[in-house]
Design a protein around this motif. Structure first.
Motif, PDB file in Angstrom:
ATOM      1  N   ASP A 244      30.036 -17.548 -11.560  1.00  0.00           N
ATOM      2  CA  ASP A 244      31.305 -17.402 -11.522  1.00  0.00           C
ATOM      3  C   ASP A 244      31.712 -16.287 -12.744  1.00  0.00           C
ATOM      4  O   ASP A 244      33.216 -16.832 -12.963  1.00  0.00           O
ATOM      5  N   GLU A 245      31.255 -16.639 -13.796  1.00  0.00           N
ATOM      6  CA  GLU A 245      30.771 -15.864 -14.395  1.00  0.00           C
ATOM      7  C   GLU A 245      32.103 -16.433 -15.440  1.00  0.00           C
ATOM      8  O   GLU A 245      33.468 -16.057 -15.826  1.00  0.00           O
ATOM      9  N   ILE A 246      31.941 -17.912 -15.793  1.00  0.00           N
ATOM     10  CA  ILE A 246      32.975 -18.594 -17.068  1.00  0.00           C
ATOM     11  C   ILE A 246      31.816 -19.315 -18.131  1.00  0.00           C
ATOM     12  O   ILE A 246      30.867 -19.654 -17.411  1.00  0.00           O
ATOM     13  N   VAL A 247      32.338 -19.291 -18.945  1.00  0.00           N
ATOM     14  CA  VAL A 247      31.794 -20.372 -19.545  1.00  0.00           C
ATOM     15  C   VAL A 247      32.215 -21.546 -19.257  1.00  0.00           C
ATOM     16  O   VAL A 247      33.499 -22.479 -19.757  1.00  0.00           O
ATOM     17  N   LYS A 248      30.923 -22.618 -18.966  1.00  0.00           N
ATOM     18  CA  LYS A 248      31.561 -23.758 -18.417  1.00  0.00           C
ATOM     19  C   LYS A 248      31.905 -25.163 -19.576  1.00  0.00           C
ATOM     20  O   LYS A 248      31.330 -24.806 -20.302  1.00  0.00           O
ATOM     21  N   PRO A 249      32.745 -25.660 -19.175  1.00  0.00           N
ATOM     22  CA  PRO A 249      32.654 -26.815 -19.994  1.00  0.00           C
ATOM     23  C   PRO A 249      32.273 -27.952 -19.728  1.00  0.00           C
ATOM     24  O   PRO A 249      31.059 -27.495 -19.413  1.00  0.00           O
ATOM     25  N   TYR A 250      32.058 -28.806 -20.807  1.00  0.00           N
ATOM     26  CA  TYR A 250      30.963 -29.457 -21.044  1.00  0.00           C
ATOM     27  C   TYR A 250      31.172 -30.675 -19.828  1.00  0.00           C
ATOM     28  O   TYR A 250      31.799 -30.734 -19.352  1.00  0.00           O
ATOM     29  N   ARG A 251      30.094 -30.734 -19.624  1.00  0.00           N
ATOM     30  CA  ARG A 251      29.684 -31.892 -18.725  1.00  0.00           C
ATOM     31  C   ARG A 251      30.002 -31.120 -17.107  1.00  0.00           C
ATOM     32  O   ARG A 251      29.796 -31.995 -15.986  1.00  0.00           O
ATOM     33  N   THR A 252      29.924 -29.860 -16.851  1.00  0.00           N
ATOM     34  CA  THR A 252      29.667 -29.677 -16.311  1.00  0.00           C
ATOM     35  C   THR A 252      28.635 -28.654 -15.693  1.00  0.00           C
ATOM     36  O   THR A 252      27.846 -28.440 -16.391  1.00  0.00           O
ATOM     37  N   HIS A 253      28.738 -28.812 -14.077  1.00  0.00           N
ATOM     38  CA  HIS A 253      27.381 -28.012 -13.248  1.00  0.00           C
ATOM     39  C   HIS A 253      27.719 -27.750 -12.506  1.00  0.00           C
ATOM     40  O   HIS A 253      28.655 -27.775 -11.140  1.00  0.00           O
ATOM     41  N   HIS A 254      26.831 -26.324 -12.271  1.00  0.00           N
ATOM     42  CA  HIS A 254      26.369 -25.761 -11.186  1.00  0.00           C
ATOM     43  C   HIS A 254      26.266 -26.466  -9.935  1.00  0.00           C
ATOM     44  O   HIS A 254      24.788 -26.399  -9.542  1.00  0.00           O
ATOM     45  N   CYS A 255      26.728 -26.399  -8.270  1.00  0.00           N
ATOM     46  CA  CYS A 255      26.740 -27.082  -7.047  1.00  0.00           C
ATOM     47  C   CYS A 255      25.902 -25.925  -6.582  1.00  0.00           C
ATOM     48  O   CYS A 255      26.915 -24.668  -5.858  1.00  0.00           O
ATOM     49  N   ARG A 256      24.504 -25.562  -6.281  1.00  0.00           N
ATOM     50  CA  ARG A 256      24.273 -24.253  -5.361  1.00  0.00           C
ATOM     51  C   ARG A 256      24.173 -24.575  -3.829  1.00  0.00           C
ATOM     52  O   ARG A 256      24.480 -23.773  -3.081  1.00  0.00           O
ATOM     53  N   THR A 257      25.308 -25.686  -3.377  1.00  0.00           N
ATOM     54  CA  THR A 257      25.277 -26.357  -1.958  1.00  0.00           C
ATOM     55  C   THR A 257      26.651 -25.913  -1.850  1.00  0.00           C
ATOM     56  O   THR A 257      27.613 -25.317  -0.275  1.00  0.00           O
ATOM     57  N   CYS A 258      27.668 -26.175  -2.902  1.00  0.00           N
ATOM     58  CA  CYS A 258      28.967 -25.610  -2.783  1.00  0.00           C
ATOM     59  C   CYS A 258      29.097 -23.817  -3.360  1.00  0.00           C
ATOM     60  O   CYS A 258      30.346 -23.173  -3.146  1.00  0.00           O
ATOM     61  N   GLY A 259      28.483 -23.199  -4.048  1.00  0.00           N
ATOM     62  CA  GLY A 259      28.198 -22.002  -4.336  1.00  0.00           C
ATOM     63  C   GLY A 259      29.521 -21.987  -5.508  1.00  0.00           C
ATOM     64  O   GLY A 259      30.290 -20.912  -5.941  1.00  0.00           O
ATOM     65  N   THR A 260      30.012 -23.760  -6.804  1.00  0.00           N
ATOM     66  CA  THR A 260      30.238 -23.591  -7.757  1.00  0.00           C
ATOM     67  C   THR A 260      31.271 -24.103  -9.039  1.00  0.00           C
ATOM     68  O   THR A 260      29.717 -25.721  -8.921  1.00  0.00           O
ATOM     69  N   CYS A 261      30.877 -24.173  -9.552  1.00  0.00           N
ATOM     70  CA  CYS A 261      30.790 -25.313 -10.978  1.00  0.00           C
ATOM     71  C   CYS A 261      31.535 -26.392 -10.357  1.00  0.00           C
ATOM     72  O   CYS A 261      32.776 -25.649 -10.148  1.00  0.00           O
ATOM     73  N   VAL A 262      31.380 -27.379 -10.904  1.00  0.00           N
ATOM     74  CA  VAL A 262      32.480 -28.845 -10.773  1.00  0.00           C
ATOM     75  C   VAL A 262      32.607 -29.214 -12.292  1.00  0.00           C
ATOM     76  O   VAL A 262      31.275 -29.588 -13.043  1.00  0.00           O
ATOM     77  N   LEU A 263      33.938 -29.883 -11.938  1.00  0.00           N
ATOM     78  CA  LEU A 263      34.003 -30.968 -13.848  1.00  0.00           C
ATOM     79  C   LEU A 263      33.786 -31.569 -13.268  1.00  0.00           C
ATOM     80  O   LEU A 263      33.890 -32.533 -12.603  1.00  0.00           O
ATOM     81  N   LYS A 264      32.422 -32.484 -14.196  1.00  0.00           N
ATOM     82  CA  LYS A 264      32.058 -33.823 -14.992  1.00  0.00           C
ATOM     83  C   LYS A 264      31.268 -34.317 -13.468  1.00  0.00           C
ATOM     84  O   LYS A 264      31.828 -35.076 -12.813  1.00  0.00           O
ATOM     85  N   TYR A 265      30.555 -32.918 -12.852  1.00  0.00           N
ATOM     86  CA  TYR A 265      29.901 -33.225 -11.882  1.00  0.00           C
ATOM     87  C   TYR A 265      28.833 -34.026 -11.975  1.00  0.00           C
ATOM     88  O   TYR A 265      27.832 -34.888 -12.319  1.00  0.00           O
ATOM     89  N   ASP A 266      28.903 -35.087 -10.451  1.00  0.00           N
ATOM     90  CA  ASP A 266      28.117 -36.253 -10.429  1.00  0.00           C
ATOM     91  C   ASP A 266      26.995 -35.722  -9.385  1.00  0.00           C
ATOM     92  O   ASP A 266      26.092 -36.130 -10.070  1.00  0.00           O
ATOM     93  N   HIS A 267      26.897 -35.667  -8.360  1.00  0.00           N
ATOM     94  CA  HIS A 267      26.471 -34.807  -7.053  1.00  0.00           C
ATOM     95  C   HIS A 267      27.205 -34.451  -5.932  1.00  0.00           C
ATOM     96  O   HIS A 267      28.447 -34.329  -6.307  1.00  0.00           O
ATOM     97  N   HIS A 268      26.140 -33.877  -4.923  1.00  0.00           N
ATOM     98  CA  HIS A 268      26.592 -33.470  -3.879  1.00  0.00           C
ATOM     99  C   HIS A 268      26.645 -34.414  -2.656  1.00  0.00           C
ATOM    100  O   HIS A 268      25.097 -34.500  -2.431  1.00  0.00           O
ATOM    101  N   CYS A 269      27.574 -34.658  -2.053  1.00  0.00           N
ATOM    102  CA  CYS A 269      27.794 -35.136  -0.941  1.00  0.00           C
ATOM    103  C   CYS A 269      28.105 -34.786  -0.349  1.00  0.00           C
ATOM    104  O   CYS A 269      28.569 -34.503  -0.001  1.00  0.00           O
ATOM    105  N   PRO A 270      26.809 -34.971   1.128  1.00  0.00           N
ATOM    106  CA  PRO A 270      26.701 -34.369   2.161  1.00  0.00           C
ATOM    107  C   PRO A 270      27.629 -35.215   3.655  1.00  0.00           C
ATOM    108  O   PRO A 270      28.476 -35.039   4.070  1.00  0.00           O
TER     109      PRO A 270
END
Length: 401
Positions: A244-270
Motif C-alpha cells: 500500500d506504500e504507507i506507514v502503517k499505524p499501530y496495530r495495523t496489519h496487511h491482509c493478503r486476502t483483501c489485499g490492503t492494510c486494516v486498522l486494528k486488524y483482528d482477523h479475516h472472516c470468510p
C-alpha cells in the motif's frame, strides 16, 4: 501380475496421511504469501451468499413447517395456536436482530482500511546506529567509564556484562568463572572499636562459598538459546507496507486476502467476506451474540416440538426439521465459542492476531525450557519452592544444594 524380480518403488518421504496434510498446508501458505493482489471478489463474497441462504432456509422451516401448522391447528403440529404465535413472535425478534447485525458488518461504510486514513509516501530511511550506553557514568564514577568500552548495537559479551538485564543465555558458558559485576570503588570503614571484626567479616564474604566451583562448572544457562528480538518493530521503518506504500499505524496489519492494510486488524472472516477491524468489530461481536441466541432458540424449539409431534399418534418426522436442527446445533457451538473468545480478548485489550502471537511466544518459551530442564528438574524446583514456603528448609540451603 508383477514379476518377483520387479523392484518396488521407494516410498516417498512424507507419504503418510499426516505428511500429506502438512505438505498441502505448507503449499497453501506459500501460495498465500506469494500472492500480492487481493483475491477475486466472487471468491471473497461466496460465503456471504451461503450464510444468507442458510438464514432464509432456517426461517422457512421454522415458520412455515412448524409455527404455521400450530396456527392452523393441525393435529400433528405438536402445539396449540397460542404456542405457535408465541414462537413466531420470539423468532421474529431474534431473526431481525441477527439480520440487522449482519447487514451492519457487511456495510462498506464501516470498513477499517488504513489507506483511507493515511496518505501514501516513500519508505522512511533507517537512521545511523548510535552508541548505546546503558549506565549513567556520572553516578558510577570514573572507574566505570575507564574500564567499560563504548557499546554498539551488535550483541557481544562486553555488552552483556554492562547491560542492565545482565548476561544473555548464549554467553553463559560452562567453562570459566561467572561474570562478576563491576562495582564502584569501595572504601573500608574505619575501625573505631579497636578490633578487627569488620575486616574479618569482609574477608569472610569475599571468600568463595562451598560448592562455588561446582556451580561454575555447570551453569543453568547451558543449552538455552534465547534472546529477545533486537528489531525495533514500532519504528516507522519497520511499519512501512510496500504493497500500500504507507506507514502503517499501530496495530495495523496487511491482509493478503483483501489485499490492503486494516486498522486494528483482528482477523479475516470468510463468513462476512472481509476483515474485522477497528470500526466493525463491535458489529461483529453483536452479530455473533445475535447468531448465538438465534441458533440456540431455533435448535431448542425444533427439538422439543419435533419430538412431541413424532410421539403423537398421527405424527411423523419432518426431514427438513432434522436438517435445520443439525445446522443450528453446529452454528450455535461455533458462534457461542466465537462470542466468548472475543469478549475475553476485548477484556484483555488484545486482538485475535495479537493473542495468537502471545500464545506462540509462550509455547516457544515452554519448549525451550522443557528441552533444557525437563520434567524432573521442574518437579524438583516445585518441590524446593514448597519446602521453602512451608519453612522446612531454608532458602540458602536450597541454593547451596
Amino acid at each position: 501380475m508383477n514379476s518377483p524380480n520387479t523392484l518396488k518403488k521407494p516410498k516417498a518421504k512424507g507419504a503418510t496421511c499426516c505428511g500429506v496434510i502438512e505438505e498441502a498446508a505448507h503449499r497453501t501458505r506459500e501460495k498465500r504469501e506469494a500472492r500480492i493482489g487481493p483475491q477475486p471478489w466472487i471468491v471473497r463474497k461466496l460465503m456471504v451468499g451461503f450464510t444468507l441462504a442458510v438464514m432464509a432456509y432456517s426461517a422457512y422451516v421454522f415458520v412455515a413447517r412448524l409455527c404455521v401448522d400450530m396456527i392452523r391447528r393441525k393435529e400433528d403440529a405438536g402445539g396449540s395456536r397460542t404456542t405457535g404465535i408465541g414462537l413466531v413472535s420470539a423468532f421474529s425478534v431474534l431473526f431481525l436482530w441477527m439480520l440487522w447485525a449482519y447487514m451492519k458488518v457487511l456495510s462498506d461504510s464501516y470498513t477499517s482500511y488504513a489507506r483511507d486514513h493515511t496518505s501514501p509516501g516513500a519508505q522512511p530511511m533507517y537512521p545511523d546506529p548510535a552508541p548505546f550506553v546503558p549506565y549513567d557514568l556520572a553516578v558510577e564514577g570514573t572507574r566505570m567509564s575507564q574500564s567499560r568500552p563504548s557499546h554498539s548495537l551488535t550483541p557481544s559479551s562486553d555488552m552483556d556484562l554492562g547491560s542492565i538485564a545482565g548476561p544473555s543465555y548464549e554467553n553463559l558458558t560452562s567453562s570459566g568463572p561467572r561474570p562478576t559485576p563491576d562495582f564502584p570503588p569501595f572504601q573500608m570503614p574505619a575501625n573505631t572499636n579497636g578490633n578487627n571484626h569488620g575486616h574479618a567479616n569482609f574477608d569472610r564474604l569475599s571468600e568463595p562459598a562451598p560448592g562455588a566451583a561446582a556451580i561454575q562448572e555447570k551453569s543453568l544457562g547451558d543449552g538455552i538459546s534465547r534472546r529477545p528480538s533486537l528489531k525495533p518493530v514500532l519504528r516507522p521503518e519497520q511499519r512501512y507496507c510496500p504493497y500500500d506504500e504507507i506507514v502503517k499505524p499501530y496495530r495495523t496489519h496487511h491482509c493478503r486476502t483483501c489485499g490492503t492494510c486494516v486498522l486494528k486488524y483482528d482477523h479475516h472472516c470468510p463468513w462476512i467476506g472481509q476483515c474485522v477491524g477497528a470500526r466493525n468489530q463491535k458489529f461483529f461481536l453483536n452479530f455473533t451474540t445475535a447468531a448465538s441466541a438465534y441458533t440456540i432458540y431455533v435448535c431448542a424449539a425444533l427439538i422439543v416440538f419435533t419430538v412431541r409431534a413424532a410421539t403423537s399418534p398421527r405424527g411423523d418426522l419432518d426431514p427438513q426439521r432434522i436438517i435445520i436442527i443439525a445446522l443450528a446445533a453446529v452454528f450455535a457451538m461455533f458462534t457461542t465459542l466465537m462470542q466468548v473468545s472475543h469478549i475475553g480478548m476485548i477484556c484483555r485489550g488484545q486482538t485475535t492476531i495479537e493473542s495468537m502471537h502471545a500464545r506462540n511466544m509462550k509455547e516457544r518459551e515452554d519448549r525451550a525450557l522443557a528441552d533444557v530442564f525437563g520434567t524432573c528438574a521442574f518437579v524438583c524446583v516445585v518441590l524446593a519452592f514448597v519446602l521453602v514456603l512451608t519453612g522446612t528448609v531454608d532458602a540458602d540451603e536450597i541454593f547451596v544444594l
